[in-house]
Structure formats: structure tokens, C-alpha cells
Design an enzyme around this catalytic site. Structure first.
Site, PDB file in Angstrom:
ATOM      1  N   VAL A  50      51.420  37.772  40.694  1.00 38.45           N
ATOM      2  CA  VAL A  50      50.370  36.762  40.882  1.00 38.45           C
ATOM      3  C   VAL A  50      49.000  37.419  40.716  1.00 38.45           C
ATOM      4  CG1 VAL A  50      49.310  35.206  42.581  1.00 38.45           C
ATOM      5  CG2 VAL A  50      51.803  35.308  42.358  1.00 38.45           C
ATOM      6  N   ILE A  51      48.851  38.622  41.281  1.00 40.05           N
ATOM      7  CA  ILE A  51      47.573  39.353  41.129  1.00 40.05           C
ATOM      8  C   ILE A  51      47.323  39.627  39.640  1.00 40.05           C
ATOM      9  CG2 ILE A  51      46.355  41.505  41.671  1.00 40.05           C
ATOM     10  CD1 ILE A  51      46.811  40.447  44.275  1.00 40.05           C
ATOM     11  N   THR A  52      48.372  40.041  38.944  1.00 41.88           N
ATOM     12  CA  THR A  52      48.246  40.360  37.516  1.00 41.88           C
ATOM     13  C   THR A  52      47.768  39.135  36.728  1.00 41.88           C
ATOM     14  OG1 THR A  52      50.101  41.884  37.764  1.00 41.88           O
ATOM     15  CG2 THR A  52      49.500  41.298  35.520  1.00 41.88           C
TER      16      THR A  52
ATOM     17  N   ASP B 179      43.464  44.969  38.138  1.00 43.06           N
ATOM     18  CA  ASP B 179      44.493  45.640  37.352  1.00 43.06           C
ATOM     19  C   ASP B 179      44.972  46.927  38.023  1.00 43.06           C
ATOM     20  OD1 ASP B 179      46.223  46.049  35.272  1.00 43.06           O
ATOM     21  OD2 ASP B 179      44.734  47.006  33.998  1.00 43.06           O
TER      22      ASP B 179
ATOM     23  N   ASP C 289      47.289  45.436  41.304  1.00 41.89           N
ATOM     24  CA  ASP C 289      48.648  44.896  41.119  1.00 41.89           C
ATOM     25  C   ASP C 289      49.694  46.009  41.167  1.00 41.89           C
ATOM     26  OD1 ASP C 289      47.995  45.968  38.646  1.00 41.89           O
ATOM     27  OD2 ASP C 289      48.375  44.137  37.494  1.00 41.89           O
ATOM     28  N   GLY C 290      49.355  47.140  40.522  1.00 41.60           N
ATOM     29  CA  GLY C 290      50.301  48.264  40.548  1.00 41.60           C
ATOM     30  C   GLY C 290      50.437  48.836  41.950  1.00 41.60           C
TER      31      GLY C 290
ATOM     32  N   ASP D 156      52.011  43.417  33.097  1.00 44.46           N
ATOM     33  CA  ASP D 156      50.727  44.094  33.304  1.00 44.46           C
ATOM     34  C   ASP D 156      50.091  44.464  31.963  1.00 44.46           C
ATOM     35  OD1 ASP D 156      48.821  46.223  33.735  1.00 44.46           O
ATOM     36  OD2 ASP D 156      49.568  46.404  35.770  1.00 44.46           O
TER      37      ASP D 156
ATOM     38  N   ASP E  72      46.827  42.719  29.965  1.00 39.05           N
ATOM     39  CA  ASP E  72      45.664  43.543  29.576  1.00 39.05           C
ATOM     40  C   ASP E  72      45.185  43.181  28.172  1.00 39.05           C
ATOM     41  OD1 ASP E  72      45.892  44.876  31.944  1.00 39.05           O
ATOM     42  OD2 ASP E  72      46.689  46.741  31.097  1.00 39.05           O
TER      43      ASP E  72
HETATM   44  C1  LIG Z   1      29.920  43.563  42.082  1.00 39.95           C
HETATM   45  C2  LIG Z   1      30.978  44.516  41.831  1.00 39.95           C
HETATM   46  C3  LIG Z   1      30.792  45.306  40.595  1.00 39.95           C
HETATM   47  C4  LIG Z   1      32.065  45.950  40.266  1.00 39.95           C
HETATM   48  C5  LIG Z   1      31.871  47.221  39.645  1.00 39.95           C
HETATM   49  C6  LIG Z   1      33.157  47.941  39.638  1.00 39.95           C
HETATM   50  C7  LIG Z   1      32.852  49.352  39.633  1.00 39.95           C
HETATM   51  C8  LIG Z   1      34.060  50.176  39.291  1.00 39.95           C
HETATM   52  C9  LIG Z   1      33.544  51.420  38.760  1.00 39.95           C
HETATM   53  C10 LIG Z   1      34.295  52.368  38.281  1.00 39.95           C
HETATM   54  C11 LIG Z   1      35.777  52.309  38.273  1.00 39.95           C
HETATM   55  C12 LIG Z   1      36.289  53.452  37.528  1.00 39.95           C
HETATM   56  C13 LIG Z   1      37.748  53.264  37.458  1.00 39.95           C
HETATM   57  C14 LIG Z   1      38.401  54.422  36.851  1.00 39.95           C
HETATM   58  C15 LIG Z   1      39.856  54.122  36.861  1.00 39.95           C
HETATM   59  C16 LIG Z   1      40.638  55.217  36.263  1.00 39.95           C
HETATM   60  C17 LIG Z   1      42.067  55.124  36.634  1.00 39.95           C
HETATM   61  C18 LIG Z   1      42.834  54.352  35.656  1.00 39.95           C
HETATM   62  O1  LIG Z   1      43.188  54.824  34.606  1.00 39.95           O
HETATM   63  O2  LIG Z   1      43.109  53.101  36.017  1.00 39.95           O
HETATM   64  C19 LIG Z   1      43.770  52.246  35.104  1.00 39.95           C
HETATM   65  C20 LIG Z   1      43.908  50.988  35.853  1.00 39.95           C
HETATM   66  C21 LIG Z   1      45.037  50.101  35.606  1.00 39.95           C
HETATM   67  O3  LIG Z   1      46.092  50.637  34.853  1.00 39.95           O
HETATM   68  P1  LIG Z   1      47.553  50.067  35.032  1.00 39.95           P
HETATM   69  O4  LIG Z   1      47.517  48.585  35.120  1.00 39.95           O
HETATM   70  O5  LIG Z   1      48.392  50.672  33.974  1.00 39.95           O
HETATM   71  O6  LIG Z   1      47.974  50.713  36.441  1.00 39.95           O
HETATM   72  P2  LIG Z   1      48.643  50.121  37.736  1.00 39.95           P
HETATM   73  O7  LIG Z   1      48.232  50.949  38.883  1.00 39.95           O
HETATM   74  O8  LIG Z   1      48.432  48.664  37.836  1.00 39.95           O
HETATM   75  O9  LIG Z   1      50.188  50.428  37.508  1.00 39.95           O
HETATM   76  C22 LIG Z   1      50.929  49.810  36.486  1.00 39.95           C
HETATM   77  C23 LIG Z   1      52.372  49.865  36.899  1.00 39.95           C
HETATM   78  O10 LIG Z   1      52.531  49.106  38.096  1.00 39.95           O
HETATM   79  C24 LIG Z   1      53.716  48.344  38.039  1.00 39.95           C
HETATM   80  N1  LIG Z   1      53.413  46.908  38.114  1.00 39.95           N
HETATM   81  C25 LIG Z   1      52.168  46.451  37.842  1.00 39.95           C
HETATM   82  C26 LIG Z   1      51.913  45.102  37.931  1.00 39.95           C
HETATM   83  C27 LIG Z   1      52.924  44.229  38.282  1.00 39.95           C
HETATM   84  N2  LIG Z   1      52.715  42.894  38.371  1.00 39.95           N
HETATM   85  N3  LIG Z   1      54.159  44.692  38.562  1.00 39.95           N
HETATM   86  C28 LIG Z   1      54.416  46.033  38.481  1.00 39.95           C
HETATM   87  O11 LIG Z   1      55.564  46.436  38.728  1.00 39.95           O
HETATM   88  C29 LIG Z   1      54.436  48.754  36.786  1.00 39.95           C
HETATM   89  O12 LIG Z   1      55.232  49.844  37.095  1.00 39.95           O
HETATM   90  C30 LIG Z   1      53.288  49.207  35.898  1.00 39.95           C
HETATM   91  O13 LIG Z   1      53.732  50.109  34.911  1.00 39.95           O
HETATM   92  O14 LIG Z   1      42.664  50.345  35.911  1.00 39.95           O
HETATM   93  C31 LIG Z   1      41.995  49.827  34.896  1.00 39.95           C
HETATM   94  O15 LIG Z   1      42.276  49.906  33.737  1.00 39.95           O
HETATM   95  C32 LIG Z   1      40.841  49.103  35.374  1.00 39.95           C
HETATM   96  C33 LIG Z   1      39.654  49.725  34.793  1.00 39.95           C
HETATM   97  C34 LIG Z   1      38.510  49.547  35.696  1.00 39.95           C
HETATM   98  C35 LIG Z   1      37.270  49.754  34.919  1.00 39.95           C
HETATM   99  C36 LIG Z   1      36.097  49.265  35.688  1.00 39.95           C
HETATM  100  C37 LIG Z   1      34.952  49.214  34.790  1.00 39.95           C
HETATM  101  C38 LIG Z   1      33.782  48.741  35.524  1.00 39.95           C
HETATM  102  C39 LIG Z   1      32.565  49.240  34.888  1.00 39.95           C
HETATM  103  C40 LIG Z   1      31.440  48.622  34.995  1.00 39.95           C
HETATM  104  C41 LIG Z   1      31.320  47.268  35.572  1.00 39.95           C
HETATM  105  C42 LIG Z   1      29.937  46.812  35.814  1.00 39.95           C
HETATM  106  C43 LIG Z   1      29.107  46.619  34.621  1.00 39.95           C
HETATM  107  C44 LIG Z   1      27.847  45.939  34.967  1.00 39.95           C
HETATM  108  C45 LIG Z   1      26.734  46.633  34.396  1.00 39.95           C
HETATM  109  C46 LIG Z   1      25.482  46.215  35.025  1.00 39.95           C
HETATM  110  C47 LIG Z   1      24.604  47.393  35.186  1.00 39.95           C
HETATM  111  C48 LIG Z   1      23.308  47.061  35.746  1.00 39.95           C
HETATM  112  O1  LIG Z   2      46.962  52.183  25.504  1.00 38.49           O
HETATM  113  P1  LIG Z   2      45.615  51.846  26.053  1.00 38.49           P
HETATM  114  O2  LIG Z   2      45.230  50.454  25.699  1.00 38.49           O
HETATM  115  O3  LIG Z   2      44.572  52.858  25.705  1.00 38.49           O
HETATM  116  O4  LIG Z   2      45.751  51.971  27.645  1.00 38.49           O
HETATM  117  C1  LIG Z   2      46.364  51.203  28.606  1.00 38.49           C
HETATM  118  C2  LIG Z   2      47.224  52.054  29.496  1.00 38.49           C
HETATM  119  O5  LIG Z   2      46.521  53.178  29.946  1.00 38.49           O
HETATM  120  C3  LIG Z   2      47.725  51.290  30.686  1.00 38.49           C
HETATM  121  O6  LIG Z   2      48.577  52.057  31.465  1.00 38.49           O
HETATM  122  C4  LIG Z   2      48.441  50.009  30.284  1.00 38.49           C
HETATM  123  O7  LIG Z   2      48.858  49.281  31.393  1.00 38.49           O
HETATM  124  C5  LIG Z   2      47.530  49.205  29.420  1.00 38.49           C
HETATM  125  O8  LIG Z   2      48.113  48.009  29.042  1.00 38.49           O
HETATM  126  C6  LIG Z   2      47.082  49.975  28.218  1.00 38.49           C
HETATM  127  O9  LIG Z   2      48.141  50.250  27.393  1.00 38.49           O
HETATM  128 MG   LIG Z   3      47.774  47.102  36.606  1.00 38.72          MG
END
Ligand SMILES: CCCCCCCC/C=C\CCCCCCCC(=O)OC[C@H](COP(=O)(O)OP(=O)(O)OC[C@H]1O[C@@H](n2ccc(N)nc2=O)[C@H](O)[C@@H]1O)OC(=O)CCCCCCC/C=C\CCCCCCCC
Ligand SMILES: O=P([O-])([O-])O[C@@H]1[C@@H](O)[C@H](O)[C@@H](O)[C@H](O)[C@@H]1O
Ligand SMILES: [Mg+2]
EC number: 2.7.8.-
Length: 248
Positions: A29-31, A65, A68-69, A86, A90
Site C-alpha cells: 500500500v505504501i508502494t 520508496d 516500503d522496504g 517496488d 519506480d
Molecule cells: C519538505 C520535505 C522535503 C523533503 C526533502 C527530502 C530530503 C531527503 C534528502 C536526501 C535523501 C538522500 C537519500 C539517499 C538515499 C540513498 C539510499 C538509497 O539508495 O535509497 C534508495 C531508496 C529506495 O530503494 P528501494 O526501493 O530499492 O529500497 P527499499 O528499501 O524499498 O527495498 C526494496 C526491497 O524491499 C522489499 N519490498 C519493497 C516494497 C514492497 N512493497 N515489498 C517489498 O517486499 C523488496 O525486497 C525490495 O527489493 O530510496 C530512493 O530511491 C529514494 C530516493 C530519495 C531521494 C530524495 C531526493 C530528495 C532531494 C531533494 C528534494 C527537495 C528538492 C527541493 C529543492 C528546493 C530547494 C530550495
Molecule cells: O537501476 P536504477 O534505476 O539506477 O536504480 C534503482 C535501484 O537502485 C533500486 O533498487 C530499484 O528498486 C529501482 O527500481 C531502480 O532499479
Molecule cells: Mg522501495
């Protein structure tokens, strides 16, 4: 590049996952809700030129994202379906973000070069993810490159968000940077997969790899496993020629 912070971040999010699991929240649901929210915001705010608010809200929402994991792991509900859902969600979120931006730059924003760049970033984002998915489907690794999804999101959201505040050139600089980094990543994944197919012409004892298909190259990537606590996830690796289950 940001893969290194994945495990510490997962540890940080684990208590939130546990709290949600205790309340019986379903990770799927979160996803789905997270993706639907990102998609709606990207397709409503970006085409209207609301780049700052669009990026800020999407920046907050994409964090779902990570949640959910964490929840799936805490609830012991990780599995192939969740992983598939998931990753596929994406792609929808990424498509919406770049489509919303392309629409704005092509129409209201009247910046055809930036529209072209966002379109290029959309195509390469899909290609990069496809390379990894196809490689993993063949039992290979494709999780390399300077612009994986997290890096791509940070660059596009910060560049467009800041430009929404009226700062000149920042969108162009960010999008050119992202376009080049994405193109480099496409090539990096081609090279990585090619090298594995060359290097693993021999197969592990007992595993018969059919012609043209390499044996699995090393352990699966960290984000495909369940590194923080919780039960191990049975992952499915499929190829056109074989399907086998392995448990981490
Ligand atoms: C007002 C609020 C502002 C908000 C700002 C937010 C700030 C955040 C800043 C920095 C964040 C930096 C994050 C770095 C993350 C690095 C780690 C990483 O790689 O994360 C990846 C993840 C998700 O990956 P994935 O989905 O693959 O991992 P999961 O942990 O979910 O595991 C997947 C496994 O889990 C199982 N599963 C999952 C789901 C499900 N339904 N069932 C399951 O079973 C299954 O086994 C799966 O295999 O994160 C991301 O990718 C998210 C990226 C976040 C990036 C944030 C970017 C924000 C940047 C800027 C925003 C503001 C811009 C505004 C600019 C204005 C400036 C004035
Ligand atoms: O391959 P990519 O787009 O650089 O990176 C992502 C992976 O890091 C992540 O684990 C997966 O859940 C995304 O769907 C996506 O694949
Ligand atoms: Mg995820």
C-alpha cells in the site's frame, strides 16, 4: 554512488518500519500510494510551472520508496512480488516526473532545449533501469553507474526546485549534468554486463548454463537482499532457459 548510505539509512528507518508493521500496514500500500502521489504531483504541478513546490513535495514523497522496504523487512514480508512492484512503480514515478517537466519546458516554459534534455533523461532513466533488470534476469549484475536512481532524483529535483525559486541557469546546468551522467551510466552498464559475459564463460560446478547465458556473477546486490534484520527473502532469478530459486 549513494549505495553506500543505503544500509545506514535502512538501519535508521528500521524502527519506523517496525512501528508501521505493528499497526498492520501493508508495504504494498505504501508502494502504490507513494507512487500515485508522486505521479499526481508531477503531472499536476510541473506542467503549470510550479517547479519549486513540485520538487519539494516529490522530494518528500519519494522517501516513501525507502519506507516500503523498511516496512516489508520489519514485517517479514519481503518477497519477489514486493520487489517487482517496488521497481515497477519506480518506473511510473520516474516517467511522471520527467514527463511533467518536459511538458512544462516545451509549453509554458518555452525552453525547447530543456524540453529535449528532460526527454533524453526520461529515455535514459528507463534504459538504465532496463539494463539492470535484464542483466539480473540473466543472472548477472547490472547495479553499476554514476547515475543510479537516487542520484538522478536528487539532481533533477534540486535543479528544478531551485530554478523554481527564480535562480537562473540552474535547471539547465542540472539537466545537462544529468543527461551526461545518465548517458555515461548507460555505457557503464553495457560494459559491466559485457565483461561478465566474457569473464564467466565457465560455470559453477553443477550449474549448466546454456549457450549465450552466463552463470550468476557473484552475490546479488544489497538492495535485492534483506540486509537489515528480518527474514531472508526468496528471490527468483529467471532466464529464458532456466528458472531457479535461491534463498539468501
Ligand atoms: C519538505 C520535505 C522535503 C523533503 C526533502 C527530502 C530530503 C531527503 C534528502 C536526501 C535523501 C538522500 C537519500 C539517499 C538515499 C540513498 C539510499 C538509497 O539508495 O535509497 C534508495 C531508496 C529506495 O530503494 P528501494 O526501493 O530499492 O529500497 P527499499 O528499501 O524499498 O527495498 C526494496 C526491497 O524491499 C522489499 N519490498 C519493497 C516494497 C514492497 N512493497 N515489498 C517489498 O517486499 C523488496 O525486497 C525490495 O527489493 O530510496 C530512493 O530511491 C529514494 C530516493 C530519495 C531521494 C530524495 C531526493 C530528495 C532531494 C531533494 C528534494 C527537495 C528538492 C527541493 C529543492 C528546493 C530547494 C530550495
Ligand atoms: O537501476 P536504477 O534505476 O539506477 O536504480 C534503482 C535501484 O537502485 C533500486 O533498487 C530499484 O528498486 C529501482 O527500481 C531502480 O532499479
Ligand atoms: Mg522501495
Amino acid at each position: 554512488m549513494l549505495k553506500r548510505v543505503r544500509v545506514p539509512l535502512q538501519r535508521f528507518l528500521a524502527p519506523i518500519g517496525t512501528a508501521l508493521a505493528a499497526r498492520g500496514v501493508n508495504p504494498n500500500v505504501i508502494t502504490v500510494v507513494g507512487t500515485a502521489a508522486v505521479t499526481a504531483v508531477a503531472l499536476i504541478l510541473y506542467p503549470r510551472g510550479q517547479l519549486f513546490w513540485g520538487s519539494l513535495i516529490i522530494g518528500a514523497l519519494v522517501c516513501f520508496d525507502m519506507l516500503d522496504g523498511a516496512l516489508a523487512r520489519a514485517a517479514g514480508r519481503t518477497g519477489p512480488w514486493g520487489a517487482f512492484l517496488d521497481s515497477t512503480m519506480d518506473r511510473i514515478a520516474d516517467a511522471a516526473i520527467f514527463t511533467g517537466l518536459t511538458w512544462w519546458f516545451a509549453h509554458g516554459g518555452r525552453q525547447p532545449v530543456l524540453a529535449g534534455l528532460t526527454l533524453f533523461c526520461l529515455v535514459t532513466a528507463m534504459l538504465i533501469s532496463y539494463e539492470r533488470a535484464r542483466a539480473e534476469g540473466l543472472g548477472l549484475r547490472g547495479d553499476v553507474g554514476i547515475a543510479e536512481r537516487t542520484e538522478r532524483l536528487i539532481v533533477v529535483l534540486v535543479a528544478t526546485g531551485v530554478s523554481g525559486l527564480g535562480v537562473p541557469y540552474v535547471a539547465a546546468i542540472g539537466l545537462w549534468l544529468l543527461a551526461v551522467a545518465s548517458a555515461v551510466t548507460v555505457v557503464q552498464r553495457f560494459v559491466a554486463v559485457y565483461r561478465q559475459t566474457r569473464a564467466s564463460l565457465g560455470t559453477p560446478a553443477g550449474v549448466a548454463a546454456p549457450a549465450g547465458v552466463a552463470a550468476p556473477a557473484g552475490p546479488p546486490p544489497a538492495d535485492r537482499a534483506t540486509p537489515v534484520g528480518a527474514a531472508s527473502e526468496p528471490a527468483v532469478r529467471a532466464s529464458p532457459h532456466r528458472l531457479r530459486l535461491f534463498v539468501r
